[in-house]
Design an enzyme around this catalytic site. Structure first.
Site, PDB file in Angstrom:
ATOM      1  N   LYS A 181      -2.178  -2.268   8.681  1.00 56.33           N
ATOM      2  CA  LYS A 181      -3.515  -2.407   9.192  1.00 56.33           C
ATOM      3  C   LYS A 181      -3.577  -3.491   9.928  1.00 56.33           C
ATOM      4  O   LYS A 181      -3.085  -4.522   9.701  1.00 56.33           O
ATOM      5  CB  LYS A 181      -4.473  -2.518   7.769  1.00 56.33           C
TER       6      LYS A 181
ATOM      7  N   ARG B  83       0.709  -1.107   0.002  1.00 57.17           N
ATOM      8  CA  ARG B  83      -0.094   0.023  -0.071  1.00 57.17           C
ATOM      9  C   ARG B  83       0.913   1.379   0.046  1.00 57.17           C
ATOM     10  O   ARG B  83       2.011   1.169   0.391  1.00 57.17           O
ATOM     11  CB  ARG B  83      -1.089  -0.173   1.397  1.00 57.17           C
TER      12      ARG B  83
END
Length: 452
Positions: free
Chosen positions: A303, A278
Site C-alpha cells: 500500500k 497482510r
C-alpha cells in the site's frame, strides 16, 4: 462430427494426464469429459447450442450445487485445452464473455443454462465506465489524483458505482451534485451506503471547488460515520495461546490433493502474526525476498507504493528455513523470482483469496471460528493481534510503548502513527497493564504535586 475427432478418447486422456488428480477425481473428470465429447460428436463445431445441449443432458441448471459447478469448471478447462492445442478455432464462452462484458466465465454459463439465454446474456452487459452526463468530470478527477501519485482504486470504484446510478437516472441531468448524491442515497437506506454517498459527495464537491472557488465543499456529517462505526465488525484479538493452537492444528490441516499445503498454511500464519503481513503481501512474496544471512524479509510494492525490509525473530527464521527445504523437496522452482508459497498451478503461486481461505479453514478446525458463516476472527485479525500483543509485551518488560509506536508504524507499513493507532484494541489485559504502569509511575508524580 465434432471439430476434434476423439473416437478413441486420446485427446481426453492426454488432457487428464496434464492434471495431477487422485484416482477418484480422475474417474470423475473422465466421466464429465466423455459426456461432453459424446454431445460434441453430434455437432459440426463447438457452439453455444452444443453447450446448451450438453447442460440439458447433464441436467445442469446451475443451482448452487458444488457438483454442478465442478462439472462446469472441468469442461471450461477442457475447452481452454482444446484451444491451446489448436483443435478448435475459438472458445464460445470467451467470445460471449467479451461480447457481453461479463467479468468471468461463470455468469456466461449461468446465462446459457437459464430458460431464456438470449435475455440473460443481454442482462450481463455492464454500462460503459464513466458514461453518464457527469462521467467526464469524474474521470478527469480520478486521472488528476492518480497523476499526483495516489492509487485511487477504492475511490474510483465508488465513483463508478455512482456513475452507473446516474446512467440509469437521466432525469437528474442538470441537477446539483448534492441533489444527485441525495437521490443515490435514497435508493438504498443503509448506514454503510449513506457513508459511501457522503464520501462521494465530499470527493466531487472538492473537485468542483478546484474549478470554481466559490462552490465550497460541505463538511461531512459526523453522525453518519458514528452510526457505521457502531455496527462495524470489531477485531478479534487472538492470544499467543490461540496462535499456538492454530500452528498445532495446521500440522494436521486436512487436504485431499496437495500434501504440501499444510506447510503453506502453517507458515502463512507465522508471517501473518509474527511479521504482521497482510494477506496480499503474503501471496506476493518471492523466494528471493527471504534473506537468511541478514535475517530479514522484503515486502515489495505494498500500500502507498512502499517497500520495506523487516527483521524476523530467530524462531521465525528457523521455521522459514525448514519450510524452504520442504518446498525444494516438493519440486518447487528455485528461481528467486518464484513464489515463496509455491503452488502447482499455472500461476505458480497461491492467490490472496487462497491465503485467506487456508488460514480461515485452520481457524475453523482449531475451534476459534464457527464451521460456517462470517462470525469469529478474520485473517486480518492476526495483524491486529500482533500489534496488541506486542504492546502488551512492552508493558510487561518495562518499555514505554509511546517511544516505540513510530517504529511499530514503520514495521507495519503504515503512512503515519495514526494508522497504527487504529489497530490498538483496548483489551482487558492491555487495560490492566496500562493501569499498572500508571500506578507505578504516575502516582509518584501526583504525590509530588500534592506535597508541593
Amino acid at each position: 462430427m465434432s471439430a476434434w475427432l476423439d473416437t478413441d478418447d486420446t485427446v481426453a486422456e492426454e488432457f487428464l494426464k496434464t492434471r495431477k488428480l487422485t484416482e477418484k477425481r480422475f474417474r470423475a473428470y473422465r466421466s464429465v469429459i466423455r459426456s461432453f465429447e459424446r454431445v460434441s460428436q453430434r455437432h459440426q463445431a463447438l457452439s453455444r447450442e452444443m453447450l446448451s445441449e450438453w447442460m440439458r443432458e447433464r441436467k445442469v441448471n446451475f443451482w448452487p450445487k458444488s457438483s454442478q459447478v465442478q462439472e462446469i469448471h472441468i469442461v471450461d478447462d477442457f475447452i481452454d485445452y482444446l484451444l491451446k492445442r489448436g483443435l478448435i478455432d475459438k472458445n464460445p464462452i470467451a467470445d460471449l464473455r467479451l461480447k457481453h462484458g461479463a467479468r468471468g466465465n461463470r455468469p456466461v454459463w449461468r446465462a446459457i443454462a437459464s430458460p431464456n439465454p438470449d435475455d440473460a446474456l443481454v442482462a450481463l452487459r455492464r454500462p460503459a465506465p464513466f458514461g453518464s452526463f457527469l462521467g467526464d468530470f469524474m474521470q478527469n478527477h480520478v486521472t488528476l489524483m492518480r497523476n499526483r501519485g495516489y492509487k485511487y482504486t477504492t475511490e474510483a470504484d465508488l465513483l463508478l458505482r455512482f456513475d452507473r446510478f446516474l446512467q440509469a437516472s437521466p432525469h437528474l441531468a442538470g441537477e446539483s451534485i448534492e441533489k444527485m448524491v441525495a437521490a443515490w442515497a435514497a435508493a438504498k437506506r443503509t448506514p454503510h451506503h449513506a457513508a459511501q454517498c457522503q464520501k462521494a459527495e465530499r470527493m466531487l464537491t472538492k473537485a468542483r471547488y478546484r474549478i470554481d472557488a466559490k462552490m465550497l465543499p460541505r463538511p461531512c456529517d459526523p453522525r453518519v460515520g458514528q452510526q457505521v462505526a457502531r455496527i462495524y465488525r470489531k477485531p478479534h484479538i487472538l492470544s499467543p495461546g490461540d496462535v499456538r493452537l492454530m500452528l498445532d492444528v495446521s500440522r494436521s490441516y486436512s487436504t485431499r490433493t496437495f500434501s504440501y499445503r499444510p506447510l503453506c498454511a502453517r507458515h502463512m500464519i507465522i508471517l501473518a502474526y509474527c511479521a504482521g503481513l497482510r494477506r496480499g503481501e503474503i501471496a506476493r512474496l518471492n523466494l528471493g525476498d527471504v534473506d537468511f544471512n541478514s535475517g530479514t524479509i522484503t515486502i515489495r510494492d505494498t500500500k502507498f507504493y512502499k517497500t520495506r525490509i523487516l527483521p524476523l525473530s530467530d524462531s521465525a527464521l528457523s521455521e522459514l528455513g525448514a519450510f524452504v527445504d520442504a518446498r525444494r523437496g516438493a519440486g518447487a522452482s528455485q528461481d528467486p523470482q518464484s513464489a515463496l508459497f509455491w503452488h502447482d498451478h499455472p500461476s505458480g503461486r497461491h492467490s490472496s483469496y487462497m491465503v485467506s481461505k487456508m488460514i480461515t479453514e485452520v481457524m475453523r478446525q482449531a475451534g476459534l471460528k464457527p464451521l460456517s458463516g462470517r462470525a469469529g476472527p478474520r485473517v486480518h485479525d492476526l495483524r491486529h493481534s500482533m500489534v496488541v500483543n506486542r504492546i502488551l509485551e512492552w508493558y510487561r518488560t518495562g518499555v514505554n510503548p509511546q517511544e516505540r509506536l513510530r517504529f511499530l508504524s514503520t514495521y507495519m507499513g503504515h503512512r503515519d502513527i495514526n494508522s497504527t493507532l487504529v489497530y490498538i484494541t483496548v483489551t482487558r489485559d492491555l487495560l490492566h497493564e496500562a493501569n499498572e504502569r500508571f500506578r507505578a509511575i504516575g502516582i509518584r508524580c501526583l504525590n509530588l504535586e500534592v506535597a508541593s
